[in-house]
Design an enzyme around this catalytic site. Sequence first.
Site, mmCIF file in Angstrom:
data_model
loop_
_atom_site.group_PDB
_atom_site.id
_atom_site.type_symbol
_atom_site.label_atom_id
_atom_site.label_comp_id
_atom_site.label_asym_id
_atom_site.label_seq_id
_atom_site.Cartn_x
_atom_site.Cartn_y
_atom_site.Cartn_z
ATOM 1 N N ARG A 60 8.352 -17.638 10.452
ATOM 2 C CA ARG A 60 7.745 -16.574 9.663
ATOM 3 C C ARG A 60 8.297 -15.293 10.101
ATOM 4 O O ARG A 60 8.589 -14.905 10.911
ATOM 5 C CB ARG A 60 6.360 -16.636 9.725
ATOM 6 C CG ARG A 60 5.645 -16.675 10.656
ATOM 7 C CD ARG A 60 4.091 -16.689 11.000
ATOM 8 N NE ARG A 60 3.764 -16.884 12.151
ATOM 9 C CZ ARG A 60 2.587 -17.716 12.468
ATOM 10 N NH1 ARG A 60 1.860 -18.121 11.451
ATOM 11 N NH2 ARG A 60 2.167 -17.737 13.623
ATOM 12 N N MET A 67 -8.151 -24.198 7.912
ATOM 13 C CA MET A 67 -8.350 -25.504 8.698
ATOM 14 C C MET A 67 -7.257 -25.575 9.924
ATOM 15 O O MET A 67 -5.989 -25.407 9.576
ATOM 16 C CB MET A 67 -8.336 -26.776 7.927
ATOM 17 C CG MET A 67 -8.680 -28.068 8.961
ATOM 18 S SD MET A 67 -8.250 -29.471 8.117
ATOM 19 C CE MET A 67 -6.669 -29.760 8.667
ATOM 20 N N ARG A 123 -0.989 -29.959 8.401
ATOM 21 C CA ARG A 123 -1.240 -28.439 8.719
ATOM 22 C C ARG A 123 -1.455 -27.681 7.352
ATOM 23 O O ARG A 123 -0.871 -27.935 6.046
ATOM 24 C CB ARG A 123 0.376 -27.809 9.037
ATOM 25 C CG ARG A 123 0.805 -28.743 10.112
ATOM 26 C CD ARG A 123 2.542 -28.441 10.436
ATOM 27 N NE ARG A 123 2.497 -27.242 11.048
ATOM 28 C CZ ARG A 123 3.652 -26.567 11.337
ATOM 29 N NH1 ARG A 123 4.795 -27.012 11.048
ATOM 30 N NH2 ARG A 123 3.675 -25.547 12.080
ATOM 31 N N GLY A 156 -9.405 -18.714 9.735
ATOM 32 C CA GLY A 156 -10.396 -19.479 9.176
ATOM 33 C C GLY A 156 -9.825 -20.671 8.190
ATOM 34 O O GLY A 156 -10.613 -21.342 8.056
ATOM 35 N N ASP A 188 -11.808 19.071 -4.105
ATOM 36 C CA ASP A 188 -12.740 19.913 -4.878
ATOM 37 C C ASP A 188 -12.852 19.149 -6.398
ATOM 38 O O ASP A 188 -13.772 18.933 -7.045
ATOM 39 C CB ASP A 188 -12.543 21.320 -5.207
ATOM 40 C CG ASP A 188 -13.288 21.998 -4.170
ATOM 41 O OD1 ASP A 188 -14.222 21.295 -3.515
ATOM 42 O OD2 ASP A 188 -13.043 23.150 -3.716
ATOM 43 N N SER A 215 -1.238 23.806 -8.339
ATOM 44 C CA SER A 215 -1.623 23.118 -7.042
ATOM 45 C C SER A 215 -2.902 22.411 -7.140
ATOM 46 O O SER A 215 -3.963 23.021 -7.399
ATOM 47 C CB SER A 215 -1.461 23.698 -5.840
ATOM 48 O OG SER A 215 -2.042 22.838 -4.688
ATOM 49 N N HIS A 231 -17.712 20.981 9.797
ATOM 50 C CA HIS A 231 -16.950 21.989 10.485
ATOM 51 C C HIS A 231 -15.876 21.332 11.452
ATOM 52 O O HIS A 231 -14.717 21.500 11.574
ATOM 53 C CB HIS A 231 -17.839 22.946 10.714
ATOM 54 C CG HIS A 231 -17.000 24.074 11.610
ATOM 55 N ND1 HIS A 231 -16.853 24.178 12.806
ATOM 56 C CD2 HIS A 231 -16.318 25.337 11.075
ATOM 57 C CE1 HIS A 231 -16.351 25.287 13.098
ATOM 58 N NE2 HIS A 231 -16.059 25.744 11.947
ATOM 59 N N TYR A 234 5.765 18.187 -5.541
ATOM 60 C CA TYR A 234 5.659 17.786 -4.212
ATOM 61 C C TYR A 234 4.220 17.442 -3.942
ATOM 62 O O TYR A 234 3.184 17.612 -4.739
ATOM 63 C CB TYR A 234 5.881 19.184 -3.512
ATOM 64 C CG TYR A 234 4.726 20.202 -3.607
ATOM 65 C CD1 TYR A 234 3.825 20.358 -2.932
ATOM 66 C CD2 TYR A 234 4.998 21.301 -4.530
ATOM 67 C CE1 TYR A 234 2.950 21.285 -3.114
ATOM 68 C CE2 TYR A 234 4.348 22.364 -4.780
ATOM 69 C CZ TYR A 234 3.218 22.277 -4.124
ATOM 70 O OH TYR A 234 2.182 23.344 -4.320
ATOM 71 N N CYS A 246 -2.470 19.572 -2.959
ATOM 72 C CA CYS A 246 -2.594 19.516 -1.603
ATOM 73 C C CYS A 246 -4.023 18.811 -1.313
ATOM 74 O O CYS A 246 -4.931 18.424 -2.425
ATOM 75 C CB CYS A 246 -2.920 20.951 -1.403
ATOM 76 S SG CYS A 246 -4.068 21.777 -2.576
HETATM 77 P P1 ADP Z 1 -0.955 -22.498 13.054
HETATM 78 O O1 ADP Z 1 -0.827 -22.383 11.588
HETATM 79 O O2 ADP Z 1 -2.122 -22.221 13.718
HETATM 80 O O3 ADP Z 1 0.195 -21.933 14.089
HETATM 81 P P2 ADP Z 1 0.555 -24.993 13.001
HETATM 82 O O4 ADP Z 1 0.373 -25.812 11.885
HETATM 83 O O5 ADP Z 1 1.696 -24.221 13.112
HETATM 84 O O6 ADP Z 1 -0.811 -24.136 13.092
HETATM 85 O O7 ADP Z 1 0.218 -26.034 14.101
HETATM 86 C C1 ADP Z 1 -0.325 -25.688 15.074
HETATM 87 C C2 ADP Z 1 0.679 -26.311 16.757
HETATM 88 O O8 ADP Z 1 1.181 -27.816 16.438
HETATM 89 C C3 ADP Z 1 1.784 -25.419 16.598
HETATM 90 O O9 ADP Z 1 2.157 -25.397 18.032
HETATM 91 C C4 ADP Z 1 2.752 -26.081 16.105
HETATM 92 O O10 ADP Z 1 4.140 -26.064 16.629
HETATM 93 C C5 ADP Z 1 2.366 -27.833 16.410
HETATM 94 N N1 ADP Z 1 2.771 -28.768 15.345
HETATM 95 C C6 ADP Z 1 2.652 -28.628 14.200
HETATM 96 N N2 ADP Z 1 3.053 -29.870 13.495
HETATM 97 C C7 ADP Z 1 3.913 -30.514 14.487
HETATM 98 C C8 ADP Z 1 4.533 -31.676 14.367
HETATM 99 N N3 ADP Z 1 4.681 -32.451 13.373
HETATM 100 N N4 ADP Z 1 5.342 -31.976 15.574
HETATM 101 C C9 ADP Z 1 4.767 -31.367 16.588
HETATM 102 N N5 ADP Z 1 4.027 -30.281 16.894
HETATM 103 C C10 ADP Z 1 3.471 -29.785 15.514
HETATM 104 MG MG MG Z 2 -11.344 24.202 -3.707
HETATM 105 MG MG MG Z 3 2.073 -22.130 13.681
#
Ligand code: ADP
Ligand code: MG
Ligand code: MG
Length: 889
Positions: A336, A103, A92, A101, A773, A768, A452, A856, A836
Amino acid sequence: MEKFVYLFHEGNGNMKELLGGKGANLAEMTNIGLPVPYGFTITTQACNAYYESGKTIPTLVEKQTLEALLRLEEKMGKKLGDPKNPLLVSVRSGSVFSMPGMMDTILNLGMNDETVEGVASLTNNPRFAYDSYRRFIQMFSNVVLGIDTYFFEQLLEETREQKGYASDPEMTAEDWKEIIVGYKEIVKKHTRKDFPQDPKEQLFLAINAVFDSWNNQRAIVYRRLNKIADHLGTAVNIQSMVFGNMGNDSGTGVAFTRNPSTGEPVLYGEYLINAQGEDVVAGIRTPQPIAALKEEMPSVYQQFADTCHRLEQHYKEMQDIEFTVERGKLFILQTRNGKRTAQAAIRIAVEMVQEGIIDVKTALLRVDPDQLNQLLHRRIDDSVEKRILAKGLPASPGAATGQVVFDADEAEQLGNDGKKVILVRPETTPDDIHGIVASQAILTSRGGMTSHAAVVARGMGKACICGCEALRIDLKAKQFSVGDMVVNYGDVITIDGSTGEIMLGEIAMIDPELSDEFQLLLSWADKERKIGVRANADNPEDAKKAFDFGAGGVGLCRTEHMFMDIKRIPIVQKMILAETYNERMEALDQLLPMQQGDFEGIFEAMQGLPVTIRLLDPPLHEFLPDKEELLVEVTKLQILDPDSKELAQKEKLLKKVRQLDEFNPMLGLRGCRLGMVHPEIYEMQAKAIFYAASKLAEKGIEVNPEIMIPLVGHVNELKQMRELVIETANKVQVETGRSIQYTVGTMIEIPRAALTADEIAEEADFFSFGTNDLTQTTFGYSRDDAEGKFLQAYIEHKVLPENPFAVLDQEGVGKLVETGVTLGRKTNPKLKTGICGEHGGEKSSIDFCYRTGLDYVSCSPYRVPLARLAAAQATIRHELNREEVYTTA
Ligand code: ADP
Ligand code: MG
Ligand code: MG
């Protein structure tokens, strides 16, 4: 020796820069004893080292990775590639900031022709084993080998059809085996190589691919847009697999600890039984709401709910959590801070204070002021689908639905009949005001953010879209077209002034709400902030709105808007066209009671709070008809009706318009220069202010007028105008027998005024800073021309970091503000200072004002709540040295 690889238990939540957000949180969760599948993280520094060694994995990184793998294997009692008892892992990516974007995750790495058999016999579930293997081939081939998923999906679909299945779960172990053979052929065909069978080779190819994805086009563009530094790098997480696809006692899901759209404190999310990884979001099957898990797996649900609670208490923030259940056992795979709407952000911040999880200051730092805009205007219900007809400049926020009209008189007529209309014009002029007032919203095909229409609409808090050049407006035929789509007079459209989008028909809308939580949060902000917040209001309605939104006064009341009223324009024109002093005084005497009425209304709305009134500022020609149009009319009359009275009148008017015509009206006869040349105009305005003040004082209503002289560049201008105001005040006081408290100050909007602020401050009670301007005069740009012609290109090519009319240019214009404040206070320590103009409602500019020690900021009434919050954040940021952490959806 640099440490490039951390086992999960060696890291913690504060190591985001090194381990990436995902890795740091996996480490943190491991350490607090949550059920996280074990693994390790290769650092962002390793990513940088990879690039430094010319895109190869440095030996040290490779060595440490293999060591960590050994530890992982020991811990799990399995080995990568062991045919009897294989370890399978996920790979991951994860940088400091989560970025699209990067991987995609690879699951089930370690699968090959041998290990798949091991998994089959170990789990006693060949179907599961082959399904996992084919998923791995598909994912790996796509993200690492770059083969389009389409080829695999196509084969899968064909096979399913052939066999007469409706969905994947009907596939048997044998079917998957067949698919695997086909998949491997696809790989061979596209890469001319066999699918890699060696798990270590698979692993390092995957690590390479993660590092490479840091510099793919999408990631680079995203970083540029979001100002994320290129040198941060991405970490790689290698984690042992758990399986949600092991049968009906397994599953996978995602959940927020609170509702991210409303903030309601209930678990919110979805799960799928017998599924792996991204199946939930991929939309292949419809997931179940998280509440259903309570029925389906009560003990797992309870464990999950407890974990959610624990994570929220631990992070002291709403969490977005990924989990998997393998044969009835819960695993947490990610947590997160959860993204949320403005409404949810406010409710969560406030309730977390009430629940004792965070303190007030933290709560204030959690809400993004910019996001509040969503809540302060009528807006389109996000949950409905919309088809966009065209897009223009988002000139004034809010949304509106109405029938299309093309003429101000018609707008007024229909409006008075209770119809909802949207005024569509190439552009608007002061002559259209009555139509604008009667409309729900304004749409123009020409003009910029300060045209305007835009200025008037913002002042009135009406939605407005400007400069929508895709509209071909045919005023005669009463229709407009976009491409071959024609919209006729009376047709209903909806516009969204916050996005610039125009849609056909009516679209569901939501009213602005200052919820109880919102009010409470703002009251906390008021206690923290050290800088005042006022509003720009030109009429009693705006003043009332400002007061309701918590403004501490009016920072700018522009009197010219009072002159542009449809009933007053003829009198104003009479004043301008007057040939003798007496004629002019006659017109001014007529205007006086009208102005007085306006001021009374504003004073009353503000209930004793200070009101800064700027005397007349724009060049006079703005009150007269357009020169070219007039010329056409005169020419016509000369041919058709050469002896008419009308012609004589129009010719006179044209003469005056020509007299007033200027090469550069912005730098011409305007501001205090008008007052210097025509003191009787300023005198009338001052009189109106003082009459209004004493009339309200009579009624026992407190008033606090601050009279502001615009566009001063030399102290002598202010000296003379100040004398004029004082004389007028004295006269009115003698006449009414009442003493009136007032102050006189100036707008600082010319560089010379800022540079000679010490001299000017001796004649001023307040400054002010008119930063609109001041930006124009400092850069030497006229805003409309700049925004229309080159600013966009400047910003795109990084000549300027930002539009200086939206975000204060702190290095240039800001230096003049600082100079003005410092010099001004030197000679007048009691000098009151404020800003202002639009910058007063922009968070980074507010921060600047706080640092510069202004008393202010003043902004449009609708931005007052935003400014109150931003002002509190500035105080907390600098006095406690803390940063905001916004998690906006
Ligand atoms: P993203 O950042 O796109 O969410 P993740 O790394 O979290 O990607 O993973 C994509 C999916 O794969 C998620 O649903 C995550 O829970 C699952 N996943 C990642 N690692 C494992 C793992 N070791 N075992 C089972 N599921 C996993
Ligand atoms: Mg003015
Ligand atoms: Mg995830």
